[in-house]
Design an enzyme around this catalytic site. Sequence first.
Site, PDB file in Angstrom:
ATOM      1  N   SER A  62      -3.837   7.356  13.426  1.00 46.19           N
ATOM      2  CA  SER A  62      -3.234   7.376  14.764  1.00 46.19           C
ATOM      3  C   SER A  62      -4.298   7.568  15.846  1.00 46.19           C
ATOM      4  O   SER A  62      -5.433   7.962  15.584  1.00 46.19           O
ATOM      5  CB  SER A  62      -2.192   8.490  14.850  1.00 46.19           C
ATOM      6  N   GLU A  93     -13.521  -2.672   5.951  1.00 45.71           N
ATOM      7  CA  GLU A  93     -13.434  -3.650   7.034  1.00 45.71           C
ATOM      8  C   GLU A  93     -13.720  -2.954   8.356  1.00 45.71           C
ATOM      9  O   GLU A  93     -12.824  -2.568   9.097  1.00 45.71           O
ATOM     10  CB  GLU A  93     -12.050  -4.288   7.034  1.00 45.71           C
ATOM     11  N   GLN A 153       0.849  -1.202   0.000  1.00 49.85           N
ATOM     12  CA  GLN A 153       0.000   0.000   0.000  1.00 49.85           C
ATOM     13  C   GLN A 153       0.882   1.249   0.000  1.00 49.85           C
ATOM     14  O   GLN A 153       1.549   1.537   0.996  1.00 49.85           O
ATOM     15  CB  GLN A 153      -0.883   0.000   1.259  1.00 49.85           C
ATOM     16  N   GLY A 154       0.862   1.990  -1.099  1.00 50.00           N
ATOM     17  CA  GLY A 154       1.694   3.191  -1.208  1.00 50.00           C
ATOM     18  C   GLY A 154       0.871   4.446  -1.008  1.00 50.00           C
ATOM     19  O   GLY A 154       0.563   5.151  -1.986  1.00 50.00           O
ATOM     20  N   SER A 166       1.207   6.643   2.381  1.00 52.60           N
ATOM     21  CA  SER A 166       1.915   7.628   3.210  1.00 52.60           C
ATOM     22  C   SER A 166       3.173   8.153   2.522  1.00 52.60           C
ATOM     23  O   SER A 166       3.841   7.428   1.770  1.00 52.60           O
ATOM     24  CB  SER A 166       2.328   7.002   4.539  1.00 52.60           C
ATOM     25  N   GLU A 215      -4.557   9.895  18.045  1.00 52.34           N
ATOM     26  CA  GLU A 215      -5.080  11.264  18.150  1.00 52.34           C
ATOM     27  C   GLU A 215      -6.110  11.532  17.050  1.00 52.34           C
ATOM     28  O   GLU A 215      -7.126  12.197  17.283  1.00 52.34           O
ATOM     29  CB  GLU A 215      -3.928  12.289  18.057  1.00 52.34           C
ATOM     30  N   SER A 250       4.647  -1.106   3.983  1.00 52.78           N
ATOM     31  CA  SER A 250       4.834  -2.463   4.512  1.00 52.78           C
ATOM     32  C   SER A 250       4.975  -3.461   3.365  1.00 52.78           C
ATOM     33  O   SER A 250       4.242  -3.383   2.367  1.00 52.78           O
ATOM     34  CB  SER A 250       3.621  -2.873   5.369  1.00 52.78           C
TER      35      SER A 250
HETATM   36  C1  LIG Z   1       4.144  -0.296  11.348  1.00 53.22           C
HETATM   37  C2  LIG Z   1       3.583   0.671  10.361  1.00 53.22           C
HETATM   38  C3  LIG Z   1       3.154   0.211   9.136  1.00 53.22           C
HETATM   39  C4  LIG Z   1       2.680   1.107   8.177  1.00 53.22           C
HETATM   40  N1  LIG Z   1       2.330   0.618   6.935  1.00 53.22           N
HETATM   41  C5  LIG Z   1       1.951   1.491   5.979  1.00 53.22           C
HETATM   42  C6  LIG Z   1       1.707   1.024   4.642  1.00 53.22           C
HETATM   43  O1  LIG Z   1       1.835  -0.165   4.339  1.00 53.22           O
HETATM   44  N2  LIG Z   1       1.365   1.924   3.708  1.00 53.22           N
HETATM   45  C7  LIG Z   1       1.217   3.266   3.995  1.00 53.22           C
HETATM   46  O2  LIG Z   1       0.862   4.012   3.099  1.00 53.22           O
HETATM   47  N3  LIG Z   1       1.446   3.737   5.245  1.00 53.22           N
HETATM   48  C8  LIG Z   1       1.825   2.893   6.229  1.00 53.22           C
HETATM   49  N4  LIG Z   1       2.096   3.353   7.509  1.00 53.22           N
HETATM   50  C9  LIG Z   1       2.051   4.797   7.761  1.00 53.22           C
HETATM   51  C10 LIG Z   1       0.928   5.242   8.674  1.00 53.22           C
HETATM   52  O3  LIG Z   1      -0.302   5.241   8.015  1.00 53.22           O
HETATM   53  C11 LIG Z   1       1.326   6.650   9.182  1.00 53.22           C
HETATM   54  O4  LIG Z   1       2.460   6.494   9.997  1.00 53.22           O
HETATM   55  C12 LIG Z   1       0.206   7.293   9.971  1.00 53.22           C
HETATM   56  O5  LIG Z   1      -0.858   7.646   9.139  1.00 53.22           O
HETATM   57  C13 LIG Z   1       0.704   8.555  10.716  1.00 53.22           C
HETATM   58  O6  LIG Z   1       1.322   9.435   9.836  1.00 53.22           O
HETATM   59  P1  LIG Z   1       2.769  10.016  10.113  1.00 53.22           P
HETATM   60  O7  LIG Z   1       3.686   8.896  10.466  1.00 53.22           O
HETATM   61  O8  LIG Z   1       3.143  10.885   8.948  1.00 53.22           O
HETATM   62  O9  LIG Z   1       2.629  10.932  11.409  1.00 53.22           O
HETATM   63  P2  LIG Z   1       2.031  12.392  11.475  1.00 53.22           P
HETATM   64  O10 LIG Z   1       0.784  12.457  10.676  1.00 53.22           O
HETATM   65  O11 LIG Z   1       3.122  13.355  11.152  1.00 53.22           O
HETATM   66  O12 LIG Z   1       1.671  12.494  13.001  1.00 53.22           O
HETATM   67  C14 LIG Z   1       2.660  12.731  14.014  1.00 53.22           C
HETATM   68  C15 LIG Z   1       1.944  12.858  15.349  1.00 53.22           C
HETATM   69  O13 LIG Z   1       1.057  13.993  15.319  1.00 53.22           O
HETATM   70  C16 LIG Z   1      -0.272  13.594  15.616  1.00 53.22           C
HETATM   71  N5  LIG Z   1      -1.214  14.364  14.781  1.00 53.22           N
HETATM   72  C17 LIG Z   1      -1.177  14.536  13.440  1.00 53.22           C
HETATM   73  N6  LIG Z   1      -2.222  15.288  13.030  1.00 53.22           N
HETATM   74  C18 LIG Z   1      -2.953  15.568  14.136  1.00 53.22           C
HETATM   75  C19 LIG Z   1      -4.151  16.305  14.370  1.00 53.22           C
HETATM   76  N7  LIG Z   1      -4.837  16.863  13.364  1.00 53.22           N
HETATM   77  N8  LIG Z   1      -4.626  16.376  15.643  1.00 53.22           N
HETATM   78  C20 LIG Z   1      -3.957  15.799  16.684  1.00 53.22           C
HETATM   79  N9  LIG Z   1      -2.803  15.096  16.515  1.00 53.22           N
HETATM   80  C21 LIG Z   1      -2.314  14.988  15.264  1.00 53.22           C
HETATM   81  C22 LIG Z   1      -0.343  12.106  15.258  1.00 53.22           C
HETATM   82  O14 LIG Z   1      -1.350  11.454  16.001  1.00 53.22           O
HETATM   83  C23 LIG Z   1       1.052  11.648  15.666  1.00 53.22           C
HETATM   84  O15 LIG Z   1       1.107  11.400  17.048  1.00 53.22           O
HETATM   85  C24 LIG Z   1       2.567   2.480   8.486  1.00 53.22           C
HETATM   86  C25 LIG Z   1       2.983   2.945   9.741  1.00 53.22           C
HETATM   87  C26 LIG Z   1       3.499   2.068  10.660  1.00 53.22           C
HETATM   88  C27 LIG Z   1       3.953   2.607  11.986  1.00 53.22           C
END
Ligand SMILES: Cc1cc2nc3c(=O)[nH]c(=O)nc-3n(C[C@H](O)[C@H](O)[C@H](O)COP(=O)(O)OP(=O)(O)OC[C@H]3O[C@@H](n4cnc5c(N)ncnc54)[C@H](O)[C@@H]3O)c2cc1C
Length: 401
Positions: free
Chosen positions: A386, A245, A127-128, A130, A388, A162
């Site tokens: 997440s 789901e 899944q591409g 993020s 939050e 992933s």
């Molecule tokens: C193990 C793992 C597997 C993953 N697999 C995939 C995958 O296969 N494909 C894919 O596309 N992505 C994948 N992801 C990515 C995942 O979807 C993102 O990490 C997630 O959406 C959070 O985005 P970010 O890491 O950019 O954090 P950010 O969005 O930068 O967030 C950083 C922090 O700020 C908080 N925050 C952000 N916005 C707000 C708001 N509006 N209000 C309050 N708090 C806020 C968040 O809760 C977090 O604590 C994976 C992540 C992990 C950890």
Amino acid sequence: MRFDFSPEDEAFRLEVRSFFQEHLPRDMARRFHVGAHPPARADIRAFQAMLHARGWGAPHWPVAWGGTDWSPLRKHIFMEELYEADGLDYSWQGLHMVAPVLIAFGSEAHKRRFLPPMIRGDEFWAQGFSEPGAGSDLASLRTRAELVGDEWVVNGQKIWTSDARMSEWGFFLVRTDAGVKPQRGISFLLIPMDTPGITIRPITSIEGGTGLNEVFLENVRVPRGNLVGEAGMGWTYAKYLLEKERTASAFLYFNKRELEKARVIAAGVRVGAGRLIDRPEFSGRLARVEVDVQALEYSVLRVLSQETSHRNLDAVVSALKLRGSMLQQRVTDLQVDAMGLHALRFWEHGEGEVIAPEQAATWPESVPGRTAGALIARASTIYGGSQEIQKNIIAKLAFGL
Ligand SMILES: Cc1cc2nc3c(=O)[nH]c(=O)nc-3n(C[C@H](O)[C@H](O)[C@H](O)COP(=O)(O)OP(=O)(O)OC[C@H]3O[C@@H](n4cnc5c(N)ncnc54)[C@H](O)[C@@H]3O)c2cc1C
């Protein structure tokens, strides 16, 4: 409210149970029980092929494409038995994410090309979505695709992808129109992961695994027909994918199985003349988690039984994700706490295999993978939206804040 299952559903449960007893090889079940992450590709493939041969490769798909006509309750029973038997619940990006989108919005050619190898376990998907700078705020993604003749030319970067290195295909969100509202300019594109111009760099995660990746796309050329549905509709399809789901992200079956492992570990640990599980500090903690897992189960069953009619389903789904992911951390923390200092020795692992030192022979079989499992569980409150973000959704939809 009745809590028992009908005789027909109980018969179905026995049928599923005996299927796993007869067909799931013991050594494979043992590897899944220990829980190396990610599982070896050969095991994922063999397990999926086994289910597919029985007609259970994708119970949630339409019958015409190899699915079943089971009620939500039967799907629940199936998942309970699958976890009880130490089966594998893995190929998410394919079977549970891209497949429903292809079934709803893909062309006939897409369905014929992609669904059969997916359900057989022959092709895996990544899944591409993020990007650096586009996670929670996914609509700000910047990877762009431009139509040049009969091909899309893709440039940009994805992150946290992933299983990118073990997948044949990826489904990507790309920006095809920068001149409209961010959500309107996004499209849904299928890209073979071995296309020239794709560079995949592994990211080592906290438990030492390398299933996560950065994916760089530089002038990647993709046939025009690999676009799903209409250009500019990718955001709608992605939302459909994430909604599909509804109860899966509660991690219910995982939490039930891991709680049982915590109980078995604590029953085997001696403290003075007694057992850890009989100590009030530990048994009280175990009981509190158990009550919460049970509450989660009844919440999931309630959603399943009124699947299409709940007034505020999106808020409920977010609450289940929030609760289920936090429980995942509490349950796996219990396991590690029960192991005490020994937990420090068990987390080293190589490709697809968890290594336990010799002196671990007297521990329950599941012990070697538990520390890694608890570390991976840190991520459950991040991926799929997440903690939050889920709280924001609940505040808005359930409380109008
Ligand atoms: C193990 C793992 C597997 C993953 N697999 C995939 C995958 O296969 N494909 C894919 O596309 N992505 C994948 N992801 C990515 C995942 O979807 C993102 O990490 C997630 O959406 C959070 O985005 P970010 O890491 O950019 O954090 P950010 O969005 O930068 O967030 C950083 C922090 O700020 C908080 N925050 C952000 N916005 C707000 C708001 N509006 N209000 C309050 N708090 C806020 C968040 O809760 C977090 O604590 C994976 C992540 C992990 C950890």
